[in-house]
Design a protein around this motif. Structure first.
Motif, PDB file in Angstrom:
ATOM      1  N   ILE A  65       0.866  -1.179   0.000  1.00 28.54           N
ATOM      2  CA  ILE A  65       0.000   0.000   0.000  1.00 28.54           C
ATOM      3  C   ILE A  65       0.898   1.223   0.000  1.00 28.54           C
ATOM      4  CG2 ILE A  65      -1.741   1.312   1.254  1.00 28.54           C
ATOM      5  CD1 ILE A  65      -2.758  -1.349   2.368  1.00 28.54           C
ATOM      6  N   ARG A  67       0.977   5.503  -0.138  1.00 26.41           N
ATOM      7  CA  ARG A  67       0.257   6.765  -0.004  1.00 26.41           C
ATOM      8  C   ARG A  67       1.093   7.824  -0.700  1.00 26.41           C
ATOM      9  NH1 ARG A  67      -1.133   3.478   3.824  1.00 26.41           N
ATOM     10  NH2 ARG A  67      -3.288   3.335   4.453  1.00 26.41           N
ATOM     11  N   THR A  76      -4.238   6.787  -2.045  1.00 23.28           N
ATOM     12  CA  THR A  76      -3.853   5.451  -1.591  1.00 23.28           C
ATOM     13  C   THR A  76      -3.844   4.516  -2.786  1.00 23.28           C
ATOM     14  OG1 THR A  76      -4.812   5.848   0.583  1.00 23.28           O
ATOM     15  CG2 THR A  76      -4.403   3.562  -0.026  1.00 23.28           C
ATOM     16  N   HIS A  78      -2.454   0.747  -4.465  1.00 24.77           N
ATOM     17  CA  HIS A  78      -2.056  -0.620  -4.156  1.00 24.77           C
ATOM     18  C   HIS A  78      -1.161  -1.123  -5.275  1.00 24.77           C
ATOM     19  CE1 HIS A  78      -5.450  -0.212  -1.463  1.00 24.77           C
ATOM     20  NE2 HIS A  78      -5.091  -1.329  -0.866  1.00 24.77           N
TER      21      HIS A  78
END
Length: 123
Positions: A65, A67, A76, A78
């Motif tokens: 993950i 940010r 955010t 992935h």
């Protein structure tokens, strides 16, 4: 523990969550950014392969993950990493929105790159 490492149990839980979440989006709800489409064409990666992978034909071996600052907000993202052959892995960077799974980048990488992510996993 360093910020860029993750315990194996946490990684397995995150992978399971991501696989379930990906399956909750239909193929029509998956969108590729114009940048991503351009790069996929340059790299010889087909949209169908990415759609198949995201909808469960394979399970990622690593999920991260991220940010990232984007347009004065924190996004955010992935990063999902899938094994697609003995030689290659596929990195798919996505953002989940309420009704859209947005694919922002797809990269095919060599097997040796797998070692980099293995170092981030704590036993």
């Amino acid at each position: 523990m360093a910020d860029n490492t993750i315990k194996r149990e946490e990684l397995e839980k995150l992978i399971k969550e991501v696989v379930e979440k990906n399956k909750s989006y239909s193929r029509d709800q998956v969108e590729f950014t114009p940048y991503c489409k351009r790069k996929m064409t340059d790299r010889g990666i087909k949209e169908g392969l990415v759609l198949d992978i995201l909808h469960g034909s394979k399970v990622p071996y690593f999920v991260e993950i991220q940010r990232v600052p984007h347009k004065k907000e924190i996004e955010t993202r992935h990063k999902l990493i899938y094994k697609i052959s003995n030689k290659y892995s596929l990195i798919v960077v996505i953002i989940y929105y309420e009704s859209i799974l947005n694919v922002i980048n797809v990269i095919r990488t060599s097997k040796s790159a797998e070692k980099l992510w293995r170092k981030k996993i704590l036993e």
